[in-house]
Scaffold this motif. Structure first.
Motif, short mmCIF file in Angstrom:
data_model
loop_
_atom_site.label_atom_id
_atom_site.label_comp_id
_atom_site.label_asym_id
_atom_site.label_seq_id
_atom_site.Cartn_x
_atom_site.Cartn_y
_atom_site.Cartn_z
N LEU A 192 6.84 -45.76 -33.12
CA LEU A 192 6.22 -44.49 -32.73
C LEU A 192 7.21 -43.42 -32.32
N LEU A 193 8.44 -43.81 -32.02
CA LEU A 193 9.42 -42.85 -31.53
C LEU A 193 10.44 -42.54 -32.62
N PRO A 194 10.78 -41.27 -32.81
CA PRO A 194 11.79 -40.91 -33.81
C PRO A 194 13.19 -41.14 -33.26
N GLU A 195 14.14 -41.24 -34.16
CA GLU A 195 15.54 -41.34 -33.74
C GLU A 195 16.21 -39.99 -33.94
N HIS A 196 17.08 -39.65 -33.01
CA HIS A 196 17.83 -38.40 -33.14
C HIS A 196 19.17 -38.58 -32.45
N ARG A 197 20.23 -38.14 -33.12
CA ARG A 197 21.57 -38.18 -32.54
C ARG A 197 22.34 -36.94 -32.96
N GLU A 198 23.43 -36.70 -32.26
CA GLU A 198 24.27 -35.55 -32.55
C GLU A 198 24.85 -35.69 -33.95
N ALA A 199 24.81 -34.58 -34.72
CA ALA A 199 25.26 -34.64 -36.11
C ALA A 199 26.74 -34.93 -36.22
N THR A 200 27.55 -34.35 -35.34
CA THR A 200 29.00 -34.51 -35.39
C THR A 200 29.49 -35.06 -34.06
N SER A 201 29.00 -36.22 -33.71
CA SER A 201 29.36 -36.79 -32.41
C SER A 201 30.69 -37.51 -32.48
N GLY A 202 31.50 -37.34 -31.43
CA GLY A 202 32.76 -38.06 -31.32
C GLY A 202 32.62 -39.20 -30.34
N ARG A 203 33.73 -39.86 -30.07
CA ARG A 203 33.72 -40.96 -29.11
C ARG A 203 33.53 -40.41 -27.70
N ILE A 204 32.85 -41.17 -26.89
CA ILE A 204 32.63 -40.74 -25.52
C ILE A 204 33.93 -40.85 -24.74
N ASP A 205 34.23 -39.86 -23.94
CA ASP A 205 35.47 -39.79 -23.19
C ASP A 205 35.30 -40.57 -21.88
N LEU A 206 36.00 -41.70 -21.77
CA LEU A 206 35.84 -42.57 -20.60
C LEU A 206 36.34 -41.90 -19.32
N THR A 207 37.36 -41.06 -19.44
CA THR A 207 37.84 -40.33 -18.26
C THR A 207 36.76 -39.41 -17.73
N SER A 208 36.02 -38.77 -18.64
CA SER A 208 34.92 -37.91 -18.22
C SER A 208 33.82 -38.71 -17.54
N VAL A 209 33.56 -39.93 -18.04
CA VAL A 209 32.57 -40.79 -17.41
C VAL A 209 32.97 -41.09 -15.97
N LEU A 210 34.25 -41.45 -15.79
CA LEU A 210 34.75 -41.76 -14.44
C LEU A 210 34.65 -40.53 -13.54
N LEU A 211 35.06 -39.37 -14.08
CA LEU A 211 35.01 -38.15 -13.27
C LEU A 211 33.58 -37.77 -12.90
N SER A 212 32.65 -38.00 -13.82
CA SER A 212 31.25 -37.69 -13.49
C SER A 212 30.74 -38.58 -12.36
N LEU A 213 31.17 -39.85 -12.36
CA LEU A 213 30.75 -40.76 -11.30
C LEU A 213 31.33 -40.37 -9.95
N VAL A 214 32.63 -40.01 -9.94
CA VAL A 214 33.26 -39.65 -8.66
C VAL A 214 32.91 -38.22 -8.25
N THR A 215 32.12 -37.54 -9.09
CA THR A 215 31.54 -36.26 -8.69
C THR A 215 30.18 -36.47 -8.04
N ILE A 216 29.30 -37.17 -8.73
CA ILE A 216 27.92 -37.30 -8.28
C ILE A 216 27.78 -38.28 -7.11
N LEU A 217 28.41 -39.45 -7.22
CA LEU A 217 28.20 -40.48 -6.20
C LEU A 217 28.64 -40.04 -4.80
N PRO A 218 29.83 -39.44 -4.62
CA PRO A 218 30.18 -38.98 -3.27
C PRO A 218 29.25 -37.90 -2.74
N VAL A 219 28.79 -37.01 -3.63
CA VAL A 219 27.89 -35.95 -3.19
C VAL A 219 26.56 -36.55 -2.71
N VAL A 220 26.01 -37.47 -3.50
CA VAL A 220 24.74 -38.09 -3.11
C VAL A 220 24.91 -38.90 -1.83
N TYR A 221 26.01 -39.64 -1.73
CA TYR A 221 26.27 -40.43 -0.52
C TYR A 221 26.41 -39.51 0.70
#
Length: 529
Positions: A192-221
Motif C-alpha cells: 500500500l505504500l509507495p517507495e521514494h528516494r533521493e534521485a542523486t543521493s550520496g553516502r551519508i556523512d557519519l561525521t554529520s550524524v555524530l555532530l547532529s547527535l551532540v547537538t540535539i542530545l545535550p540541548v534536550v538533556y
C-alpha cells in the motif's frame, strides 16, 4: 523567486488505505510515550532500579528519538522512505519484545534506547510518505490532519490501554502491544505504500550524524534538567554545548555535496517561518498542559479519571479543528487561518486568570480546550508548509525538522513555563509561610506544591491552602504570559506567511505583489505522480 508548479493527481483508494496504515505507527509512538508512567510502580517492584536508573528508563526513549530524527530523515531520503519505515518497524517490534522481558534495569534501559532509535525512523518516514502519496496540496493537508489526529489519539488512549493491561498482566505487557501493530505494518506496507528516494543521493556523512547527535542530545538533556532542577551550571552548560555543536554541524552541511540536512531548506521563508512559529507556539501549549493537569488534580482535587473526563471536550475539539483547518485553507490564506487559531488560543490562555475563582475548574478546562483547538490549524498547516515547501527529494529531512521542532518546543515549554510558574509559587509561598512551622515541612512546602502536599501532616491547613493559592498564582501568570506571546505569534504569522495562497487557488504563472512566486506547497497544483 520563481517556483514552477505542475498538476497534482487525485489520490485513489490505495493512497487512502496507505494513510490508514501510516496511522498505525503514529498512534503507537504517542501511546508508548505515556503508557510507561502507569507501569512504573510494578516495574520498580520487580526490577528494583535505582533512582538514576528509573530516570534513564523513563527518559532515554525520548532522548534517542529526538537525537536521531535528523539522521533518520536524511537516511530515508537516501535509501527509501518505505524501506526505512519497514526496517524501523521490525526493529521497534524486536526492541519492544526485549523491553517486555528485560531481566534487569540495565537491559530495560538498553531496550528503551533501541526503541527510541527505531521510533526515530517511524515519524519522519510516515510524514514524508504522506507527501509522496498525496500530491494534491488539499489532499496532502487533509492527510497530515489525519496523521495529527492519530498522534493525539495515541496520547489519549495511552493511559486507558496501559491501565487495562496492568489490571490483568505484568508491566511488560505494555510493550507487547507494539508487536501486532508492527506486524500489520510490515504485512501491508509493501503493498500500500509507495517507495521514494533521493534521485542523486550520496553516502551519508557519519561525521554529520555524530555532530547532529551532540547537538540535539545535550540541548534536550539541558532542557530536561532545567525543568527538573531549575537554572544551573549543568543545564545551561549542556544547552551551550549543544548550540555550539549545532553551529559546527550547519557549517559542515554547507560544505557537503549531499548534506545530511540541507541548509537550503531554511532559505525558503515559508519553511523557516513555519518552523519558528511552531516552536514558539509549542512552548506555550507544552507549559500550560503540564500546569493545567497539576492544577486540576492537586489544587482542585480531581482524580486522574475525573481530570481526563473534564478535558474530553478538548480532545473532541482538536479532532474537529484538525479536519477543519485544511478545509478553511482552501478558501482563506493559511496565514489567516493560523493567525485566527492563535488568536483563539490567546483568548483561551486568558481564561486561566479565573483559576483562582470559584469557577476555576471549568475555566481551566475551557481554557485548555480553547488553547488546543486554536493551536490545531498551526499544527496541521504549519507541518504542511514545512514538508510541502521542501523539494520532493528532501521531504524526509523536512519531516525530521518538523518533528525535532515539536520535540524541542514541548520540552522548552515544560522547562520555561514550568520554571516561571515555580518562581511565582516560591515567591508567594515564601511570603505566606513563617519560620514557626517545622523546618523540614516548611522547606518542602517552599520547594513545590507536591512538597507541601507530601508534608501535609506536619503543616496547618492554612499553609496547604496557601500553597495551593501560590500554585494557582503561578498558573495564572503563565496564562497571561502565554496569551501575550501567542497574540504576538498571530501577528508574526500574518506578516511572514502572508504571501502563501489558499490551496483552492491555482498560481500557475502568477506572482504576489512584491514579486514572490507562490510555492506549490499550498496551491492546487503539485508534482506529477
Amino acid at each position: 523567486m520563481r517556483i514552477p508548479t505542475s498538476t497534482g493527481l487525485r489520490a485513489g483508494p490505495r493512497q487512502w488505505a496507505g494513510l490508514a496504515v501510516l496511522t498505525l505507527p503514529t498512534v503507537l509512538l504517542a501511546l508508548d510515550m505515556s503508557v510507561l508512567y502507569l507501569a512504573l510502580p510494578s516495574l520498580a517492584a520487580d526490577l528494583s532500579p535505582t533512582g538514576s536508573q528509573t530516570l534513564w528508563i523513563m527518559d532515554v526513549y525520548g532522548f534517542m528519538i529526538a537525537g536521531f530524527l535528523i539522521t533518520m530523515g536524511g537516511l530515508g531520503d537516501r535509501i527509501g522512505r518505505r524501506r526505512l519505515l519497514l526496517i524501523g518497524a521490525a526493529a521497534f517490534g524486536a526492541a519492544s519484545l526485549a523491553a517486555a522481558y528485560a531481566p534487569s534495569p540495565e537491559a530495560l534501559i538498553a531496550a528503551r534506547a533501541l526503541l527510541g532509535v527505531a521510533g526515530a525512523t517511524l515519524m519522519p518516514s510516515t510524514l514524508s510518505l504522506i507527501t509522496t502519496m498525496f500530491t494534491d496540496p488539499r489532499e496532502r493537508a487533509l492527510g497530515i490532519a489525519v496523521w495529527m489526529i492519530a498522534f493525539n489519539v495515541g496520547a489519549i488512549i495511552g493511559p486507558i490501554v496501559g491501565g487495562a493491561l496492568l489490571e490483568y498482566f505484568w508491566w511488560g505487557s505494555v510493550f507487547l502491544i507494539a508487536i501486532p501493530v508492527m506486524v500489520l505494518l510490515l504485512v501491508n506496507g509493501p503493498f500500500l505504500l509507495p517507495e521514494h528516494r533521493e534521485a542523486t543521493s550520496g553516502r551519508i556523512d557519519l561525521t554529520s550524524v555524530l555532530l547532529s547527535l551532540v547537538t540535539i542530545l545535550p540541548v534536550v538533556y539541558g532542557i530536561k534538567e532545567l525543568a527538573k532542577s531549575g537554572p544551573g551550571t549543568v543545564s545551561f552548560g549542556a544547552i551551550v554545548v549543544g548550540v555550539l555543536m549545532g553551529v559546527v554541524f550547519m557549517r559542515r552541511q554547507k560544505g557537503l555535496d549531499t548534506p545530511l540536512l540541507d541548509p537550503a531548506l531554511f532559505r525558503d521563508r515559508r519553511f523557516g517561518s513555519a518552523v519558528a512559529i511552531l516552536v514558539l507556539a509549542l512552548i506555550t501549549t507544552g507549559g500550560i498542559l503540564l500546569l493545567g493537569m497539576r492544577y486540576l488534580q492537586q489544587v482542585a482535587g480531581l482524580s486522574p479519571l475525573e481530570a481526563g473526563l473534564i478535558l474530553l471536550p478538548q480532545t473532541i475539539g482538536t479532532v474537529v479543528a484538525s479536519l477543519a483547518a485544511p478545509m478553511l485553507a482552501r478558501r482563506f490564506r493559511p496565514a489567516t487561518v493560523i493567525a485566527g487559531g492563535l488568536t483563539l488560543s490567546a483568548l483561551g490562555f486568558g481564561l486561566f486568570v479565573l483559576a483562582g475563582t470559584e469557577h476555576g475548574v471549568w475555566a481551566t478546562a475551557a481554557g485548555s480546550a480553547i488553547v488546543f483547538v486554536g493551536a490545531m490549524p498551526l499544527m496541521v498547516l504549519g507541518t504542511d508548509l514545512i514538508v510541502g515547501s521542501a523539494p520532493a527529494d528532501k521531504a524526509g529531512s523536512a519531516s525530521a525538522v518538523s518533528e525535532t521542532s515539536t520535540e524541542l518546543g514541548v520540552a522548552l515549554g515544560v522547562a520555561i513555563m514550568g520554571s516561571l510558574g515555580a518562581a511565582v509559587y516560591r515567591d508567594r509561598i515564601g511570603a505566606a509561610l513563617t519560620s514557626d512551622e517545622p523546618s523540614e515541612a516548611v522547606a518542602s512546602a517552599r520547594d513545590s506544591l507536591e512538597g507541601a502536599l507530601s508534608a501535609a501532616d506536619h503543616l496547618p491547613a492554612w499553609a496547604i491552602e496557601a500553597a495551593r493559592e501560590a500554585f494557582t498564582a503561578g498558573l495564572t501568570t503563565v496564562g497571561v504570559v502565554s496569551a501575550i506571546l501567542v497574540a504576538a505569534l498571530a501577528a508574526m504569522t500574518m506578516v511572514t506567511l502572508r504571501h502563501v495562497r489558499p490551496t483552492g487557488e491555482t498560481s500557475e504563472g502568477a506572482e504576489e505583489p512584491d514579486g514572490v512566486k507562490v510555492s506549490p506547497a499550498l496551491t492546487e497544483s503539485g508534482p506529477e505522480r
